[in-house]
Design an enzyme around this catalytic site. Structure first.
Site: not given
Lengths: 96, 489
Positions: B79, B154, B178
Site C-alpha cells: 500500500k 482505503s 481499511s
C-alpha cells in the site's frame, strides 16, 4: 443541534493552515453540520464515571538508551525539499 | 499451470519442488499486470522491470546453493502509505506526488529480509481517508468482480490487486476497517492485527492510536504466513508490544469443536442488506455443523463506536497532518509572500477535499469550547467500547459479524456524501477503537455475483483463534473453488 458559523469555520481553517474559497464555504458548513449532528450520538452513551482511553495500549513510558545513530542516507532526507541550499532547507524570511 | 491463480503457500511448495522459479512466477504476474491493470487501476507505481531483475538474482542465489528464505522470490504489493526506500511513496495524494521515501518502513525491511519482491505501490484513498479508493488523487481503482463498482477502501488497491491476481499478496493498513472492508468487497482475506503487534514505523500516520498494518491475501494460510513475517516488537515504534514470536500457521488445524462464537444481534439489525444477512446466517449454520457453539447476544456499540471513531480519527489526523507544510518534503506552492502563506497555500493545494474536511473537523473537535463535548466524550466512549468487548470475551472466544452492511457499491454513488461514506465503516470501527484483531473472509456472493464478507473478531493478541476459526470455514465452504471475479464491464 450543532451549528457552526461561517466565522467559526474560517477561524478553524486558519488554525489548521488551510484556505477555504468563498464558493466552498457553504458545502463545508453543510458537511460539518451533518457530521457534527451525527456525532451527537456519543452524547447518548452512558459514560458516567468512565476514564478516557488516551492511547490504545496500557504502556506508559517506554524508555530506550539515548544513543546517537547516524542516519545512513542523510542526503536522501534533504532531497525531498523543494528548496534547499548548502544542505539546509530554505524558507522565506521570517523576520522582516 | 495458471501461476497467478495459485496461493503463496502453493507457490512456495512449487519453488521448493523446483517446479517453478521466481522468474517464472514474477513474469506471470508482470504479464497479468500488463493485461489487467488497465481495467483495474490498482497501482500508483509498478516496478515490473526491477522485479524481474530481482527474480533472476534470487534464482541464481538458489541455484548456487545459497541459503535463502522459503519466500525468496515471491512478489508482493505494498500500500502506498508504507515507506519504501528510494521508491515513490505518495499516500495517493498530490501532497506527496514526488516524495521518495528516504528509508524503509519496518514492515518493508522485514519483507526485503525474506527476499520478497516488491511489484509496486498500491492505490488507496488519499492519506487512507475513505472507504472506496475514490478519494485517490491519481486514479479510481475498479473492483475486479464488477469494474463499475468500487473495491472498498482505503486499501482498495491492495484488495483489488489480490482479487484480480495482479499480486499474490499485499500489505494494507487499517484505521477503521481499511483492510477488512475492501477485502470483503473484493472477495479476499484481510487481517487487521491487534494494535501493537505490527510496527507502524514508516507507515504514514493517519490516526496513530488506531492505525495498524496487516495482510490482504487469497486465503487464510497466506494471511497467517504474511503475519509471521511482519509481526514483532520494534524499538522504533514505542506502541509495539514485546511478545514472543509465534508461528501463526501452526494454529490452523480446523478443530473448532466447542469454540464459543458470539453473534451480536445489533450488527444484524437495521441497515443490513438482506442478502448479506442471509449469507452470514448460512455461515453461522456451517459453524454449528463444525461443532462450534453459537449464541446471539447484545453488543450495542456500533453507532457509538462510529461517532467516537470519526471524532478521534479526525482529531489525530489534524495533528498528524500538521507536518505537511511544504518545507522539508511534499508539495510546495509557487504562490506565497511570507511563511504563513507558504504553509497555507501549500496545504490547500496539496490536500484533497476529504482530507481537508477531516482536518477541519479534527481541529474543530479539539478547539477550546468543544473539546469536552466531543473529544473527551469520545475518549470515554472508547473506554465503554473496550469494556463491552471485555465482557463479551469473558463468554465467547470469537465474535462474528458482517464485515460491511452491504456489498461493493457503484462508483460515484457515495463520493459526494461524506456521512454516507462514513457509514460504510459501521461494522469495523469498533475493533480499532478497542485495539482488537479481526479478520474478514468471503462467505458467499449475492445475486449479482458480488462477494460478501464475514468478520471474526478476537480478544487482544488472539490472532491464532480468529485465524483458525476463519480457516475452518474456508476449508469447509471452498469460496475460491466456487467463485471467481469476472472483470465485468
Amino acid at each position: 443541534m450543532a451549528n457552526v458559523s461561517k466565522e467559526e469555520l474560517l477561524h478553524i481553517a486558519n488554525l489548521a493552515n488551510l484556505n477555504i474559497k468563498d464558493e466552498e464555504i457553504d458545502s463545508y458548513l453543510a458537511n460539518l453540520k451533518d457530521i457534527l449532528n451525527f456525532a451527537e450520538i456519543v452524547n447518548n452513551a452512558n459514560t458516567e464515571g468512565l476514564q478516557e482511553t488516551i492511547g490504545e495500549n496500557d504502556k506508559c513510558n517506554v524508555f530506550r538508551k539515548d544513543e546517537v545513530k547516524t542516519f545512513e542516507d542523510n542526503k536522501m532526507l534533504i532531497q525531498n525539499a523543494k528548496e534547499q541550499e548548502r544542505n539546509m532547507f530554505k524558507i522565506p524570511k521570517v523576520i522582516q | 499451470m495458471n501461476i497467478t491463480n495459485l496461493t503463496v503457500h502453493e507457490l512456495v511448495e512449487k519453488m521448493k519442488n523446483k517446479e517453478l522459479t521466481s522468474e517464472e512466477i514474477t513474469k506471470a504476474y508482470v504479464d497479468r499486470i500488463n493485461n489487467k491493470e488497465p481495467d483495474v487501476n490498482a497501482f500508483v507505481t509498478t516496478l515490473c522491470n526491477e522485479a524481474l531483475e530481482k527474480a533472476k538474482e534470487i534464482d541464481s542465489k538458489r541455484e548456487a546453493g545459497e541459503k535463502v528464505s522459503n519466500f525468496a522470490g515471491i512478489p508482493v504489493g505494498i500500500k502506498d502509505n508504507i515507506c519504501t526506500k528510494g521508491i515513490r511513496t505518495t499516500c495517493s495524494s498530490k501532497m506527496l506526488e514526488d516524495f521518495i521515501a528516504p528509508y524503509n518502513a519496518t514492515v518493508t525491511e522485514k519483507l526485503l529480509k525474506e527476499d520478497l519482491i516488491d511489484l509496486g505501490k498500491l492505490n488507496m484513498d488519499e492519506f487512507a481517508m475513505g472507504a472506496s479508493t475514490e478519494y485517490s488523487y491519481f486514479k479510481k481503482t475498479s473492483n475486479p468482480w464488477n469494474l463499475n463498482c468500487v473495491p472498498g477502501g482505503s486499501s482498495g488497491g491492495s484488495a483489488a490487486a489480490v482479487a484480480g491476481e495482479l499480486v499474490p499478496w499485499a500489505l494494507g493498513s487499517d484505521t477503521g476497517g481499511s483492510i477488512r472492508q475492501p477485502a470483503a468487497f473484493c472477495g479476499v482475506v484481510g487481517l487487521k492485527p491487534t494494535y501493537g503487534l505490527v510496527s507502524r514505523y514508516g507507515l504514514v500516520a493517519f490516526a496513530s492510536s488506531l492505525d495498524q498494518i496487516g495482510p490482504i491475501t487469497k486465503d487464510v494460510t497466506d494471511a497467517a504466513m504474511l503475519l509471521n513475517i511482519i509481526a514483532g516488537h520494534d524499538e522504533r515504534d514505542t506502541t509495539s508490544y514485546e511478545i514472543p514470536k509465534k508461528d501463526y500457521t501452526k494454529a490452523l488445524n480446523k478443530n473448532i469443536k466447542g469454540l464459543k462464537i458470539g453473534v451480536p444481534k445489533e450488527f444484524f439489525a437495521e441497515g443490513i442488506n438482506e442478502e448479506v444477512k442471509a449469507k452470514l446466517e448460512q455461515a453461522i449454520e456451517t459453524y454449528k455443523k463444525l461443532g462450534a457453539e453459537v449464541e446471539e447476544f447484545s453488543l450495542d456499540i456500533a453507532k457509538y463506536s462510529l461517532t467516537a471513531y470519526y471524532i478521534i480519527a479526525c482529531a489525530e489526523a489534524s495533528s498528524n497532518l500538521g507536518r505537511f507544510d511544504g518545507i522539508r518534503y511534499g508539495h510546495r506552492t509557487e504562490n506565497y509572500q511570507n511563511l504563513k502563506e507558504l504553509y497555507k497555500n501549500s496545504r490547500s493545494e496539496g490536500f484533497g477535499a476529504e482530507v481537508k474536511r477531516r482536518i477541519i473537523l479534527g481541529t474543530y473537535v479539539l478547539s477550546s469550547g468543544y473539546y469536552d463535548a466531543y473529544y473527551k466524550k469520545a475518549q470515554q466512549v472508547r473506554t465503554l467500547v473496550k469494556n463491552e468487548f471485555s465482557k463479551a470475551f469473558e463468554k465467547y472466544d470469537v465474535i462474528l459479524t458482517p464485515t460491511a452492511p452491504n456489498v461493493a457499491f457503484e462508483m460515484g454513488t457515495k463520493s459526494n456524501n461524506p456521512l454516507e461514506m462514513y457509514l460504510a465503516d459501521i461494522c469495523t470501527v469498533s475493533v480499532n477503537i478497542a485495539g482488537l484483531p479481526a479478520i474478514s473472509i468471503p462467505c458467499g456472493v449475492n445475486g449479482d455475483n458480488m462477494p460478501i464478507g464475514m468478520q471474526l473478531i478476537g480478544n487482544k493478541f488472539e490472532e491464532e483463534k480468529i485465524l483458525n476459526t476463519a480457516y475452518a470455514f474456508e476449508q469447509e465452504y471452498g469460496f475460491r473453488e466456487k467463485y471467481k471475479p469476472e472483470f465485468k464491464k
